[in-house]
Design a protein around this motif. Sequence first.
Motif, PDB file in Angstrom:
ATOM      1  N   ARG A 106      22.114 112.108 -21.324  1.00  0.00           N
ATOM      2  CA  ARG A 106      22.167 112.305 -22.865  1.00  0.00           C
ATOM      3  C   ARG A 106      23.519 111.812 -23.313  1.00  0.00           C
ATOM      4  NH1 ARG A 106      19.574 117.098 -25.926  1.00  0.00           N
ATOM      5  NH2 ARG A 106      21.316 117.125 -27.034  1.00  0.00           N
ATOM      6  N   SER A 107      23.717 110.912 -24.288  1.00  0.00           N
ATOM      7  CA  SER A 107      25.067 110.978 -24.805  1.00  0.00           C
ATOM      8  C   SER A 107      25.332 112.078 -25.965  1.00  0.00           C
ATOM      9  CB  SER A 107      25.307 109.480 -25.415  1.00  0.00           C
ATOM     10  OG  SER A 107      25.060 108.567 -24.391  1.00  0.00           O
ATOM     11  N   CYS A 160      40.475 112.029 -25.814  1.00  0.00           N
ATOM     12  CA  CYS A 160      39.713 112.602 -24.667  1.00  0.00           C
ATOM     13  C   CYS A 160      38.023 112.424 -24.638  1.00  0.00           C
ATOM     14  CB  CYS A 160      39.660 113.918 -24.405  1.00  0.00           C
ATOM     15  SG  CYS A 160      41.580 114.189 -24.330  1.00  0.00           S
ATOM     16  N   PRO A 161      37.685 111.169 -24.097  1.00  0.00           N
ATOM     17  CA  PRO A 161      36.298 110.883 -24.441  1.00  0.00           C
ATOM     18  C   PRO A 161      35.405 112.164 -23.552  1.00  0.00           C
ATOM     19  CG  PRO A 161      37.074 109.587 -22.782  1.00  0.00           C
ATOM     20  CD  PRO A 161      38.258 110.166 -23.376  1.00  0.00           C
ATOM     21  N   SER A 201      39.822 116.644 -33.232  1.00  0.00           N
ATOM     22  CA  SER A 201      38.706 116.040 -34.029  1.00  0.00           C
ATOM     23  C   SER A 201      37.607 115.714 -33.085  1.00  0.00           C
ATOM     24  CB  SER A 201      39.293 115.345 -35.077  1.00  0.00           C
ATOM     25  OG  SER A 201      39.537 113.891 -34.224  1.00  0.00           O
ATOM     26  N   ILE A 202      36.581 115.702 -33.326  1.00  0.00           N
ATOM     27  CA  ILE A 202      35.196 115.060 -32.737  1.00  0.00           C
ATOM     28  C   ILE A 202      34.771 113.938 -33.557  1.00  0.00           C
ATOM     29  CG2 ILE A 202      33.287 115.397 -31.773  1.00  0.00           C
ATOM     30  CD1 ILE A 202      33.992 118.445 -31.394  1.00  0.00           C
ATOM     31  N   SER A 203      34.632 112.677 -33.174  1.00  0.00           N
ATOM     32  CA  SER A 203      34.044 111.691 -33.795  1.00  0.00           C
ATOM     33  C   SER A 203      33.023 111.015 -32.741  1.00  0.00           C
ATOM     34  CB  SER A 203      35.116 110.748 -34.270  1.00  0.00           C
ATOM     35  OG  SER A 203      35.997 110.172 -33.359  1.00  0.00           O
ATOM     36  N   ARG A 204      32.316 110.241 -33.356  1.00  0.00           N
ATOM     37  CA  ARG A 204      31.234 109.283 -32.263  1.00  0.00           C
ATOM     38  C   ARG A 204      32.004 108.146 -32.158  1.00  0.00           C
ATOM     39  NH1 ARG A 204      25.664 109.106 -35.941  1.00  0.00           N
ATOM     40  NH2 ARG A 204      25.222 111.492 -35.611  1.00  0.00           N
ATOM     41  N   LEU A 205      31.710 107.777 -30.926  1.00  0.00           N
ATOM     42  CA  LEU A 205      32.249 106.687 -30.381  1.00  0.00           C
ATOM     43  C   LEU A 205      32.443 105.391 -31.484  1.00  0.00           C
ATOM     44  CD1 LEU A 205      34.076 105.444 -27.980  1.00  0.00           C
ATOM     45  CD2 LEU A 205      31.977 104.843 -27.155  1.00  0.00           C
ATOM     46  N   ALA A 206      31.177 105.207 -31.857  1.00  0.00           N
ATOM     47  CA  ALA A 206      31.080 104.112 -32.911  1.00  0.00           C
ATOM     48  C   ALA A 206      31.879 104.311 -34.200  1.00  0.00           C
ATOM     49  CB  ALA A 206      29.643 104.159 -33.311  1.00  0.00           C
TER      50      ALA A 206
END
Length: 98
Positions: A95-96, A83-84, A57-62
């Motif tokens: 760029r983030s 895994c960041p 799953s991919i999620s924003r750090l926030a």
Amino acid sequence: MLEDVLAQNPLVRRLYGRNRLGSRTYTKIMRWNSRMGITKKVERVLGLHSESVIQTSISRLAARLSFSLFYAEHVGLWPQWICPIGRNRIRGASRSIR
């Protein structure tokens, strides 16, 4: 499975190196373990049973904290291998990933 490869230990993490702490390495370890049956043998001796699940799953750090709380309450499969992604260099600028 994380416990099986000791990747939660800071010293072992340094020995593995940053490039081996991602989901690809974890998947390779899981596949190797599936072929060799090491965890199943240890669990049999200890009288335990578990199943392995790999879910990306991919999620924003926030949003990571709220996702983790939701996951803990509604799904509850552990451990989680987080895994960041980090920062990418695109055309010389930092760029983030959002």
